[in-house]
Design a protein around this motif. Sequence first.
Motif, PDB file in Angstrom:
ATOM      1  N   LEU A  22      11.025   7.301   0.894  1.00 30.93           N
ATOM      2  CA  LEU A  22       9.892   6.877   1.848  1.00 30.93           C
ATOM      3  C   LEU A  22       8.695   6.574   0.948  1.00 30.93           C
ATOM      4  O   LEU A  22       7.960   5.753   1.370  1.00 30.93           O
ATOM      5  CB  LEU A  22       9.618   8.529   2.495  1.00 30.93           C
ATOM      6  CG  LEU A  22       8.543   8.088   3.519  1.00 30.93           C
ATOM      7  CD1 LEU A  22       8.634   7.228   4.312  1.00 30.93           C
ATOM      8  CD2 LEU A  22       8.332   9.579   4.151  1.00 30.93           C
ATOM      9  N   SER A  23       8.520   7.077  -0.228  1.00 31.66           N
ATOM     10  CA  SER A  23       7.546   6.844  -1.113  1.00 31.66           C
ATOM     11  C   SER A  23       7.935   5.084  -1.522  1.00 31.66           C
ATOM     12  O   SER A  23       6.500   4.600  -1.345  1.00 31.66           O
ATOM     13  CB  SER A  23       7.531   7.450  -2.537  1.00 31.66           C
ATOM     14  OG  SER A  23       6.697   7.066  -3.373  1.00 31.66           O
ATOM     15  N   GLU A  24       8.884   4.684  -1.936  1.00 29.09           N
ATOM     16  CA  GLU A  24       9.061   3.322  -2.169  1.00 29.09           C
ATOM     17  C   GLU A  24       8.667   2.292  -0.801  1.00 29.09           C
ATOM     18  O   GLU A  24       7.900   1.248  -1.046  1.00 29.09           O
ATOM     19  CB  GLU A  24      10.568   2.962  -2.421  1.00 29.09           C
ATOM     20  CG  GLU A  24      10.667   3.675  -3.949  1.00 29.09           C
ATOM     21  CD  GLU A  24      12.251   3.835  -4.191  1.00 29.09           C
ATOM     22  OE1 GLU A  24      13.110   3.267  -3.471  1.00 29.09           O
ATOM     23  OE2 GLU A  24      12.676   4.099  -5.432  1.00 29.09           O
ATOM     24  N   LYS A  25       8.905   2.625   0.190  1.00 29.29           N
ATOM     25  CA  LYS A  25       8.749   1.912   1.635  1.00 29.29           C
ATOM     26  C   LYS A  25       7.281   1.860   1.859  1.00 29.29           C
ATOM     27  O   LYS A  25       6.952   1.022   2.509  1.00 29.29           O
ATOM     28  CB  LYS A  25       9.501   2.459   2.730  1.00 29.29           C
ATOM     29  CG  LYS A  25      10.766   2.146   2.574  1.00 29.29           C
ATOM     30  CD  LYS A  25      11.685   2.658   3.800  1.00 29.29           C
ATOM     31  CE  LYS A  25      12.959   1.991   3.919  1.00 29.29           C
ATOM     32  NZ  LYS A  25      13.756   2.349   5.295  1.00 29.29           N
ATOM     33  N   THR A  26       6.318   3.104   1.457  1.00 30.08           N
ATOM     34  CA  THR A  26       5.285   3.119   2.017  1.00 30.08           C
ATOM     35  C   THR A  26       4.238   3.050   1.074  1.00 30.08           C
ATOM     36  O   THR A  26       2.980   2.793   1.270  1.00 30.08           O
ATOM     37  CB  THR A  26       4.853   4.587   2.535  1.00 30.08           C
ATOM     38  OG1 THR A  26       5.228   5.590   1.383  1.00 30.08           O
ATOM     39  CG2 THR A  26       5.815   4.915   3.815  1.00 30.08           C
ATOM     40  N   GLU A  27       4.759   2.842  -0.304  1.00 30.29           N
ATOM     41  CA  GLU A  27       3.695   2.834  -1.224  1.00 30.29           C
ATOM     42  C   GLU A  27       2.910   4.048  -1.779  1.00 30.29           C
ATOM     43  O   GLU A  27       1.574   4.069  -2.185  1.00 30.29           O
ATOM     44  CB  GLU A  27       2.974   1.382  -1.609  1.00 30.29           C
ATOM     45  CG  GLU A  27       4.085   0.372  -1.532  1.00 30.29           C
ATOM     46  CD  GLU A  27       3.247  -1.033  -1.668  1.00 30.29           C
ATOM     47  OE1 GLU A  27       1.862  -0.940  -1.232  1.00 30.29           O
ATOM     48  OE2 GLU A  27       3.818  -2.236  -1.729  1.00 30.29           O
ATOM     49  N   LEU A  28       3.186   5.138  -1.033  1.00 32.46           N
ATOM     50  CA  LEU A  28       2.645   6.513  -1.146  1.00 32.46           C
ATOM     51  C   LEU A  28       3.144   7.275  -2.231  1.00 32.46           C
ATOM     52  O   LEU A  28       4.393   7.274  -2.349  1.00 32.46           O
ATOM     53  CB  LEU A  28       2.316   7.098   0.287  1.00 32.46           C
ATOM     54  CG  LEU A  28       1.754   6.296   1.294  1.00 32.46           C
ATOM     55  CD1 LEU A  28       1.623   7.145   2.570  1.00 32.46           C
ATOM     56  CD2 LEU A  28       0.086   6.244   1.118  1.00 32.46           C
ATOM     57  N   SER A  29       2.557   8.155  -2.949  1.00 24.96           N
ATOM     58  CA  SER A  29       3.267   9.015  -3.858  1.00 24.96           C
ATOM     59  C   SER A  29       4.060  10.201  -3.344  1.00 24.96           C
ATOM     60  O   SER A  29       3.890  10.586  -2.336  1.00 24.96           O
ATOM     61  CB  SER A  29       2.267   9.502  -4.954  1.00 24.96           C
ATOM     62  OG  SER A  29       1.844  10.646  -4.420  1.00 24.96           O
ATOM     63  N   VAL A  30       5.242  10.345  -4.149  1.00 21.32           N
ATOM     64  CA  VAL A  30       6.099  11.529  -3.506  1.00 21.32           C
ATOM     65  C   VAL A  30       5.404  12.771  -3.511  1.00 21.32           C
ATOM     66  O   VAL A  30       5.575  13.416  -2.360  1.00 21.32           O
ATOM     67  CB  VAL A  30       7.176  11.553  -4.768  1.00 21.32           C
ATOM     68  CG1 VAL A  30       8.047  12.873  -4.212  1.00 21.32           C
ATOM     69  CG2 VAL A  30       8.236  10.112  -4.575  1.00 21.32           C
ATOM     70  N   SER A  31       4.527  12.974  -4.460  1.00 19.62           N
ATOM     71  CA  SER A  31       3.759  14.387  -4.362  1.00 19.62           C
ATOM     72  C   SER A  31       3.063  14.403  -2.943  1.00 19.62           C
ATOM     73  O   SER A  31       2.842  15.490  -2.362  1.00 19.62           O
ATOM     74  CB  SER A  31       3.019  14.486  -5.551  1.00 19.62           C
ATOM     75  OG  SER A  31       1.856  13.659  -5.872  1.00 19.62           O
ATOM     76  N   PHE A  32       2.257  13.154  -2.608  1.00 18.74           N
ATOM     77  CA  PHE A  32       1.279  13.298  -1.707  1.00 18.74           C
ATOM     78  C   PHE A  32       2.058  13.349  -0.270  1.00 18.74           C
ATOM     79  O   PHE A  32       1.673  14.006   0.465  1.00 18.74           O
ATOM     80  CB  PHE A  32       0.646  11.704  -1.653  1.00 18.74           C
ATOM     81  CG  PHE A  32      -0.259  11.759  -0.212  1.00 18.74           C
ATOM     82  CD1 PHE A  32      -1.225  12.307  -0.219  1.00 18.74           C
ATOM     83  CD2 PHE A  32       0.112  10.705   0.738  1.00 18.74           C
ATOM     84  CE1 PHE A  32      -2.192  12.186   1.020  1.00 18.74           C
ATOM     85  CE2 PHE A  32      -0.738  10.444   1.745  1.00 18.74           C
ATOM     86  CZ  PHE A  32      -1.703  11.169   1.878  1.00 18.74           C
ATOM     87  N   LEU A  33       3.222  12.487  -0.214  1.00 19.87           N
ATOM     88  CA  LEU A  33       3.904  12.832   0.955  1.00 19.87           C
ATOM     89  C   LEU A  33       4.757  14.130   1.203  1.00 19.87           C
ATOM     90  O   LEU A  33       4.671  14.587   2.162  1.00 19.87           O
ATOM     91  CB  LEU A  33       5.220  11.764   0.743  1.00 19.87           C
ATOM     92  CG  LEU A  33       5.078  10.355   0.983  1.00 19.87           C
ATOM     93  CD1 LEU A  33       6.138   9.291   0.818  1.00 19.87           C
ATOM     94  CD2 LEU A  33       4.389   9.978   2.369  1.00 19.87           C
ATOM     95  N   SER A  34       5.010  14.837   0.025  1.00 16.41           N
ATOM     96  CA  SER A  34       5.571  16.400  -0.058  1.00 16.41           C
ATOM     97  C   SER A  34       4.266  17.121   0.698  1.00 16.41           C
ATOM     98  O   SER A  34       4.615  18.020   1.622  1.00 16.41           O
ATOM     99  CB  SER A  34       5.953  16.726  -1.344  1.00 16.41           C
ATOM    100  OG  SER A  34       6.177  18.057  -1.049  1.00 16.41           O
ATOM    101  N   GLN A  35       3.187  16.829   0.114  1.00 15.69           N
ATOM    102  CA  GLN A  35       1.877  17.524   0.694  1.00 15.69           C
ATOM    103  C   GLN A  35       1.676  17.471   2.264  1.00 15.69           C
ATOM    104  O   GLN A  35       1.598  18.377   2.788  1.00 15.69           O
ATOM    105  CB  GLN A  35       0.726  17.258   0.002  1.00 15.69           C
ATOM    106  CG  GLN A  35       0.675  17.693  -1.708  1.00 15.69           C
ATOM    107  CD  GLN A  35      -0.753  17.145  -2.020  1.00 15.69           C
ATOM    108  OE1 GLN A  35      -1.270  16.449  -1.685  1.00 15.69           O
ATOM    109  NE2 GLN A  35      -0.735  17.792  -3.679  1.00 15.69           N
TER     110      GLN A  35
END
Length: 180
Positions: A22-35
């Motif tokens: 999901l991080s790769e598709k959105t260019e959002l960090s893994v830690s941000f997505l987890s939060q």
Amino acid sequence: MDDIYKKIKQLRYEQGMTLKELSEKTELSVSFLSQIERGTSSLAITSLKRIADAFGVKMIHFFEEDDDFHYVMKKEHQRPFKMESSDSTFIKLSGHFPERKLEPFIVKLKPRQKDVELVRHPGEEFFYILQGALIVRVEDEEYHLNEGETIHFPSTVPHMWENPLNQETIIISITTPAIF
């Protein structure tokens, strides 16, 4: 708004996607997505759009409880929410139907609240001052608006707003394109 975080996690599981994917598709960090999935971080509309696109769903998916079309937004369904990096409170005013073009909100700005940078994005913006006052900068011009006054401009030009008062300012904001 709490359901948004649950729906993101549910979609990710349903599509068999890892946080890294999901991080790769959105260019959002893994830690941000987890939060985000834990509900410990606020979410900007632009970030939510990236997530919706990654899952192949419309943004309305995160806000509606079912897929029914509706034209009316009853008062009891007008729930306030916040966006990432904004002190403003937003209340969605529109119903839901295909090919909607407008996105109306009530926006509440805290006393002395000011954007920190100019922004630009596709579409148009219209503000009607219900209570208080607003300073809107559009490109190199500064517009001072009071209750009952309006401004309408292309949002493709750099712009920002400021509440110059020591009291809350409330506006009706209508933007295009529709984002939910």
